[in-house]
Design a protein around this motif. Structure first.
Motif, PDB file in Angstrom:
ATOM      1  N   VAL A   1     114.195  88.045  23.494  1.00  0.00           N
ATOM      2  CA  VAL A   1     114.020  86.846  22.674  1.00  0.00           C
ATOM      3  C   VAL A   1     113.360  85.740  23.489  1.00  0.00           C
ATOM      4  O   VAL A   1     112.487  85.028  22.999  1.00  0.00           O
ATOM      5  N   VAL A   2     113.800  85.596  24.722  1.00  0.00           N
ATOM      6  CA  VAL A   2     113.234  84.611  25.654  1.00  0.00           C
ATOM      7  C   VAL A   2     112.988  85.313  26.973  1.00  0.00           C
ATOM      8  O   VAL A   2     113.882  85.988  27.495  1.00  0.00           O
ATOM      9  N   LYS A   3     111.796  85.170  27.524  1.00  0.00           N
ATOM     10  CA  LYS A   3     111.502  85.708  28.849  1.00  0.00           C
ATOM     11  C   LYS A   3     111.674  84.601  29.863  1.00  0.00           C
ATOM     12  O   LYS A   3     110.978  83.596  29.848  1.00  0.00           O
ATOM     13  N   GLY A   4     112.626  84.767  30.763  1.00  0.00           N
ATOM     14  CA  GLY A   4     112.931  83.728  31.730  1.00  0.00           C
ATOM     15  C   GLY A   4     111.853  83.543  32.774  1.00  0.00           C
ATOM     16  O   GLY A   4     111.020  84.426  33.015  1.00  0.00           O
ATOM     17  N   THR A   5     111.891  82.403  33.417  1.00  0.00           N
ATOM     18  CA  THR A   5     110.910  82.074  34.462  1.00  0.00           C
ATOM     19  C   THR A   5     111.522  82.153  35.856  1.00  0.00           C
ATOM     20  O   THR A   5     110.878  81.791  36.841  1.00  0.00           O
ATOM     21  N   GLY A   6     112.757  82.633  35.950  1.00  0.00           N
ATOM     22  CA  GLY A   6     113.414  82.749  37.246  1.00  0.00           C
ATOM     23  C   GLY A   6     113.024  84.028  37.957  1.00  0.00           C
ATOM     24  O   GLY A   6     112.145  84.773  37.515  1.00  0.00           O
ATOM     25  N   PRO A   7     113.682  84.312  39.080  1.00  0.00           N
ATOM     26  CA  PRO A   7     113.360  85.518  39.852  1.00  0.00           C
ATOM     27  C   PRO A   7     113.749  86.785  39.123  1.00  0.00           C
ATOM     28  O   PRO A   7     114.678  86.799  38.303  1.00  0.00           O
ATOM     29  N   ALA A   8     113.030  87.860  39.406  1.00  0.00           N
ATOM     30  CA  ALA A   8     113.374  89.169  38.851  1.00  0.00           C
ATOM     31  C   ALA A   8     114.631  89.687  39.536  1.00  0.00           C
ATOM     32  O   ALA A   8     114.844  89.456  40.733  1.00  0.00           O
ATOM     33  N   VAL A   9     115.474  90.389  38.788  1.00  0.00           N
ATOM     34  CA  VAL A   9     116.688  90.957  39.367  1.00  0.00           C
ATOM     35  C   VAL A   9     116.378  92.315  39.987  1.00  0.00           C
ATOM     36  O   VAL A   9     115.430  92.994  39.588  1.00  0.00           O
ATOM     37  N   ALA A  10     117.169  92.678  40.965  1.00  0.00           N
ATOM     38  CA  ALA A  10     117.017  93.961  41.641  1.00  0.00           C
ATOM     39  C   ALA A  10     118.276  94.789  41.450  1.00  0.00           C
ATOM     40  O   ALA A  10     119.350  94.258  41.127  1.00  0.00           O
ATOM     41  N   ASP A  11     118.152  96.077  41.640  1.00  0.00           N
ATOM     42  CA  ASP A  11     119.275  96.988  41.483  1.00  0.00           C
ATOM     43  C   ASP A  11     120.438  96.551  42.369  1.00  0.00           C
ATOM     44  O   ASP A  11     120.273  96.315  43.567  1.00  0.00           O
ATOM     45  N   GLY A  12     121.613  96.417  41.772  1.00  0.00           N
ATOM     46  CA  GLY A  12     122.810  96.037  42.516  1.00  0.00           C
ATOM     47  C   GLY A  12     123.047  94.551  42.605  1.00  0.00           C
ATOM     48  O   GLY A  12     124.119  94.127  43.063  1.00  0.00           O
ATOM     49  N   ASP A  13     122.066  93.712  42.190  1.00  0.00           N
ATOM     50  CA  ASP A  13     122.293  92.267  42.197  1.00  0.00           C
ATOM     51  C   ASP A  13     123.505  91.926  41.337  1.00  0.00           C
ATOM     52  O   ASP A  13     123.745  92.549  40.293  1.00  0.00           O
ATOM     53  N   TYR A  14     124.255  90.919  41.753  1.00  0.00           N
ATOM     54  CA  TYR A  14     125.349  90.432  40.924  1.00  0.00           C
ATOM     55  C   TYR A  14     124.825  89.320  40.030  1.00  0.00           C
ATOM     56  O   TYR A  14     124.252  88.340  40.508  1.00  0.00           O
ATOM     57  N   VAL A  15     124.989  89.504  38.732  1.00  0.00           N
ATOM     58  CA  VAL A  15     124.419  88.573  37.767  1.00  0.00           C
ATOM     59  C   VAL A  15     125.522  87.912  36.955  1.00  0.00           C
ATOM     60  O   VAL A  15     126.565  88.503  36.688  1.00  0.00           O
ATOM     61  N   THR A  16     125.281  86.656  36.592  1.00  0.00           N
ATOM     62  CA  THR A  16     126.134  85.975  35.628  1.00  0.00           C
ATOM     63  C   THR A  16     125.417  85.969  34.292  1.00  0.00           C
ATOM     64  O   THR A  16     124.191  85.869  34.236  1.00  0.00           O
ATOM     65  N   ILE A  17     126.194  86.079  33.246  1.00  0.00           N
ATOM     66  CA  ILE A  17     125.616  86.174  31.915  1.00  0.00           C
ATOM     67  C   ILE A  17     126.358  85.258  30.950  1.00  0.00           C
ATOM     68  O   ILE A  17     127.480  84.817  31.220  1.00  0.00           O
TER      69      ILE A  17
ATOM     70  N   SER B   1     115.830 104.433  37.415  1.00  0.00           N
ATOM     71  CA  SER B   1     115.262 103.200  37.926  1.00  0.00           C
ATOM     72  C   SER B   1     115.719 102.038  37.065  1.00  0.00           C
ATOM     73  O   SER B   1     115.707 102.118  35.837  1.00  0.00           O
ATOM     74  N   LEU B   2     116.115 100.944  37.703  1.00  0.00           N
ATOM     75  CA  LEU B   2     116.535  99.774  36.946  1.00  0.00           C
ATOM     76  C   LEU B   2     115.406  99.277  36.054  1.00  0.00           C
ATOM     77  O   LEU B   2     115.624  98.951  34.886  1.00  0.00           O
ATOM     78  N   CYS B   3     114.190  99.230  36.597  1.00  0.00           N
ATOM     79  CA  CYS B   3     113.063  98.728  35.812  1.00  0.00           C
ATOM     80  C   CYS B   3     112.762  99.616  34.609  1.00  0.00           C
ATOM     81  O   CYS B   3     112.279  99.138  33.580  1.00  0.00           O
ATOM     82  N   ASP B   4     113.048 100.905  34.735  1.00  0.00           N
ATOM     83  CA  ASP B   4     112.764 101.845  33.643  1.00  0.00           C
ATOM     84  C   ASP B   4     113.919 101.983  32.665  1.00  0.00           C
ATOM     85  O   ASP B   4     113.818 102.738  31.697  1.00  0.00           O
ATOM     86  N   SER B   5     114.997 101.274  32.904  1.00  0.00           N
ATOM     87  CA  SER B   5     116.191 101.482  32.092  1.00  0.00           C
ATOM     88  C   SER B   5     116.232 100.622  30.840  1.00  0.00           C
ATOM     89  O   SER B   5     117.139 100.764  30.024  1.00  0.00           O
TER      90      SER B   5
END
Length: 315
Positions: free
Chosen positions: A86-102, A43-47
């Motif tokens: 270090v910082v907890k963001g206030t944006g949307p939670a990511v889901a498995d397979g989402d494409y993210v920029t870092i 699970s992504l959340c458990d990873s």
């Protein structure tokens, strides 16, 4: 062959160059991929990796999205994968397979010296479990910043990374292929008597700004599904000058990889196609190797691939 780095690599095998998206190869995939079945089983959340003495010892200041100021007492004992938010963001939670920029920076735990200056212009990567991003954030929120420590493994040295989660796009919306618009310029393909393609880019024409595919010959075999292992021949050129940068036909051996192990535009173009099909795909930089200059010379380039699908198997 060139796998999209970071998200598809095992956290204990990722090297600094892989994290930075560097490669000596020009083709859409490479070695070092994680087991897709293992990724799917977790699970992504458990990873998310647990925090520990090493990750907690790293002090980070500065705004998310800009270069951090990082301090820790070296040498730092990195014996396992640890992650501290270090910082907890206030944006949307990511889901498995989402494409993210870092954005990210890397440091040597033995000396505290920088291994990679802060960088935030890589192409997005899929967020999956069993990856360095999954271990750093799980299904965390956009705007978050994390410290993650990665121990030495194989030939890869131990490292400390500060990673910012800058944005997220659902997989169903990212770099999905479309048919050429009416009248839009597309490359032409000819074949020699051995079945090897030559690709000609329309002279003086602006390339498509989204992934564009054209089926040259439709096969009648199985349909490729997301995550499948495919065997195919491919031939890749740069739209800018027609230079061939890689070709399995030239090597005389087809390539095999999963649709999730290649740059987004290439992998998405395969999904839904039938074995036996031949197609030409145009991939803009953001769906390929990104807009920044890369060591393989493909950053900032619109790429053209001719693909001939030979087989597919469920991942």
């Amino acid at each position: 062959m060139r796998v999209r780095p970071l998200a598809t690599l095992s956290v204990v095998a990722v090297a600094l160059l892989a994290l930075a998206g560097c490669s000596s190869a020009g083709s859409p995939s490479a070695s070092g991929s994680a087991d897709p079945a293992a990724s799917a089983a977790a699970s992504l959340c458990d990873s998310v990796a647990a925090s520990g003495a090493a990750s907690d010892a790293v002090s980070v200041t500065g705004d998310v999205g800009s270069a951090p100021t990082v301090t820790f007492t070296a040498p730092l004992d990195v014996t396992g994968v640890q992650a501290t938010t270090v910082v907890k963001g206030t944006g949307p939670a990511v889901a498995d397979g989402d494409y993210v920029t870092i954005g990210y920076a890397g440091y040597d735990p033995a000396t505290g010296k920088s291994l990679a200056d802060y960088k935030s212009d890589d192409p997005p990567a899929p967020m999956v479990a069993n990856s360095i991003l999954g271990s750093a954030f799980g299904c965390g929120t956009v705007g978050s910043r994390a410290v993650i420590t990665v121990p030495a493994a194989n030939s890869n040295p131990a490292a400390v990374y500060v990673i910012d989660l800058l944005s997220s796009t659902p997989a169903a919306q990212w770099c999905q292929p479309q048919a050429p618009a009416s009248g839009a310029p597309m490359p032409t393909v000819t074949w020699d008597d051995k079945g090897v393609p030559t690709v000609t880019v329309p002279s003086g024409q602006t390339p498509p700004t989204s992934v564009t595919e054209q089926v040259l010959t439709e096969g009648d075999g199985d349909t490729v599904q997301a995550g499948d292992s495919v065997t195919l021949n491919y031939h890749g050129i740069k739209w800018s000058d027609g230079t061939v940068f890689d070709s399995s036909w030239t090597r005389g051996q087809p390539a095999t990889f999963t649709t999730s192990q290649v740059v987004a535009g290439f992998g998405n173009a395969l999904v839904g196609q039938k074995v036996g099909s031949q197609l030409v795909v145009v991939i803009p930089p953001e769906c390929g190797y990104g807009t920044a200059t890369t060591s393989n010379g493909l950053g900032g380039q619109t790429l053209v691939f001719v693909i001939s699908l030979q087989s597919t198997a469920r991942g």
